[in-house]
Scaffold this motif. Structure first.
Motif, PDB file in Angstrom:
ATOM      1  N   ARG A 157       0.920  -1.573  -0.100  1.00 50.55           N
ATOM      2  CA  ARG A 157       0.070   0.260   0.490  1.00 50.55           C
ATOM      3  C   ARG A 157       0.649   1.361   0.040  1.00 50.55           C
ATOM      4  O   ARG A 157       0.414   2.154   0.351  1.00 50.55           O
ATOM      5  CB  ARG A 157      -1.074   0.171   1.284  1.00 50.55           C
ATOM      6  CG  ARG A 157      -1.975  -0.728   0.780  1.00 50.55           C
ATOM      7  CD  ARG A 157      -2.594  -1.450   2.348  1.00 50.55           C
ATOM      8  NE  ARG A 157      -4.173  -1.842   2.508  1.00 50.55           N
ATOM      9  CZ  ARG A 157      -4.369  -3.240   2.025  1.00 50.55           C
ATOM     10  NH1 ARG A 157      -3.218  -3.906   2.481  1.00 50.55           N
ATOM     11  NH2 ARG A 157      -5.432  -4.024   2.003  1.00 50.55           N
ATOM     12  N   SER A 221      -5.962   8.792   7.726  1.00 46.62           N
ATOM     13  CA  SER A 221      -6.018   7.314   8.005  1.00 46.62           C
ATOM     14  C   SER A 221      -7.420   6.518   7.297  1.00 46.62           C
ATOM     15  O   SER A 221      -7.437   5.380   5.982  1.00 46.62           O
ATOM     16  CB  SER A 221      -5.630   7.252   9.089  1.00 46.62           C
ATOM     17  OG  SER A 221      -4.106   7.286   8.791  1.00 46.62           O
ATOM     18  N   ASP A 222      -8.503   6.989   7.955  1.00 45.35           N
ATOM     19  CA  ASP A 222      -9.396   6.650   7.043  1.00 45.35           C
ATOM     20  C   ASP A 222      -9.789   6.757   5.538  1.00 45.35           C
ATOM     21  O   ASP A 222     -10.571   6.339   5.121  1.00 45.35           O
ATOM     22  CB  ASP A 222     -10.528   7.037   8.291  1.00 45.35           C
ATOM     23  CG  ASP A 222     -10.830   7.265   9.605  1.00 45.35           C
ATOM     24  OD1 ASP A 222      -9.956   5.976   9.497  1.00 45.35           O
ATOM     25  OD2 ASP A 222     -11.317   7.784  10.151  1.00 45.35           O
ATOM     26  N   ASP A 225      -8.618   3.888   3.131  1.00 40.63           N
ATOM     27  CA  ASP A 225      -9.897   2.842   3.129  1.00 40.63           C
ATOM     28  C   ASP A 225     -10.705   3.150   2.393  1.00 40.63           C
ATOM     29  O   ASP A 225     -12.184   2.004   1.653  1.00 40.63           O
ATOM     30  CB  ASP A 225     -10.070   2.018   4.261  1.00 40.63           C
ATOM     31  CG  ASP A 225      -8.606   1.509   5.358  1.00 40.63           C
ATOM     32  OD1 ASP A 225      -7.880   0.817   4.113  1.00 40.63           O
ATOM     33  OD2 ASP A 225      -9.047   1.427   6.352  1.00 40.63           O
ATOM     34  N   SER A 231     -14.070   9.332   0.561  1.00 38.86           N
ATOM     35  CA  SER A 231     -13.115  10.027   1.518  1.00 38.86           C
ATOM     36  C   SER A 231     -12.826  11.452   1.385  1.00 38.86           C
ATOM     37  O   SER A 231     -13.144  12.353   1.856  1.00 38.86           O
ATOM     38  CB  SER A 231     -11.442   9.282   1.032  1.00 38.86           C
ATOM     39  OG  SER A 231     -11.780   9.751  -0.378  1.00 38.86           O
TER      40      SER A 231
END
Length: 266
Positions: A157, A221-222, A225, A231
């Protein structure tokens, strides 16, 4: 002054103004990670997390030869699958995840070897400054293993997939210059400058709003995903929260009044 954590001297903890310095302190084993060291590291990270005076956390290794040279091979050889999963593996994943999700920015000062678990630890740290002599790699395949402290998932990633596969399939070691080209680290500095530059950067970041830094880190960070449309909506909601903080309005007023902002984390 540095302090050991709890009853262990494997991890040293020091607070310098708003910066916590956590040192893996097993130079005789090239700062290899064993169960006791991981427990002390977890304690140190929890201490930094709970101390409101700490705004940034810096990680480094004791001595000049290694940041973290990996796990304790003798300990690994003593384990079978289920005990490893329930003990060492669970502890590794829990501690590294605590570091990765810490609400405060983290910086690594990489001195010497960062192999196996050392590279996997770096993958959990926000910003990485490496000495010119530093070496990186995931050599587990040479032991009939593969990276099991999050490395097989975090590396793919963070750098190009084909490069991540090459590193893990071959177990090759790379130098700091190559690690910088891959995007594994932020920059390369002279050997004696890794820790001083990491601490200086930490002081710069510590002058920002700790509350906004926390919300920004969570937003990034959220968002990793989420699909991009989701996002972006998440970002929109989080910046709305930021505009409810006193720090946001202090920053705006300071800009208009041509003075340094005094952020208080509120």
């Amino acid at each position: 002054m540095s302090e050991k954590t709890g009853t262990s001297d494997a991890i040293l903890y020091e607070r310098r103004n708003a910066v916590a310095l956590i040192t893996i302190n097993r130079p005789s084993t090239l700062n290899a990670l064993d169960m006791a060291t991981l427990a002390a590291l977890d304690e140190a990270v929890a201490r930094a997390a709970s101390d409101e005076a700490v705004r940034v956390v810096v990680f480094t290794g004791a001595g000049e030869r290694a940041f973290v040279a990996g796990g304790d091979i003798a300990d690994l050889d003593s384990r079978q699958g289920l005990p490893h999963y329930l003990e060492l593996g669970e502890r590794l994943h829990a501690v590294f995840r605590r570091i990765e999700t810490l609400d405060k920015p983290t910086i690594a000062a990489v001195n010497g070897w960062a192999l196996g678990g050392g590279t996997e630890l770096l993958l959990c740290i926000d910003i990485r400054i490496a000495a010119a002599s530093a070496k990186f790699g995931l050599p587990e395949i040479n032991l009939g293993l593969f990276p099991g402290a999050g490395g097989s998932q975090r590396l793919i990633r963070q750098i190009p997939l084909c490069k991540a596969k090459e590193l893990m399939f071959t177990g090759a070691r790379i130098d700091a210059t190559e690690a910088e080209k891959l995007g594994l680290i932020n920059r390369v500095v002279p050997d004696a400058e890794a820790l001083p530059q990491a601490l200086a950067l930490a002081e710069t970041i510590a002058a920002k709003s700790p509350l906004v830094l926390k919300l920004l880190k969570r937003t990034m960070s959220d968002g990793l995903d989420m699909p991009l449309p989701s996002s972006l909506r998440h970002e929109q909601a989080m910046i709305g929260l930021v505009l409810d903080t006193q720090d946001a309005h202090e920053g705006c007023k300071a800009f208009l009044q041509k003075r340094p902002a005094q952020f208080k984390g509120a």
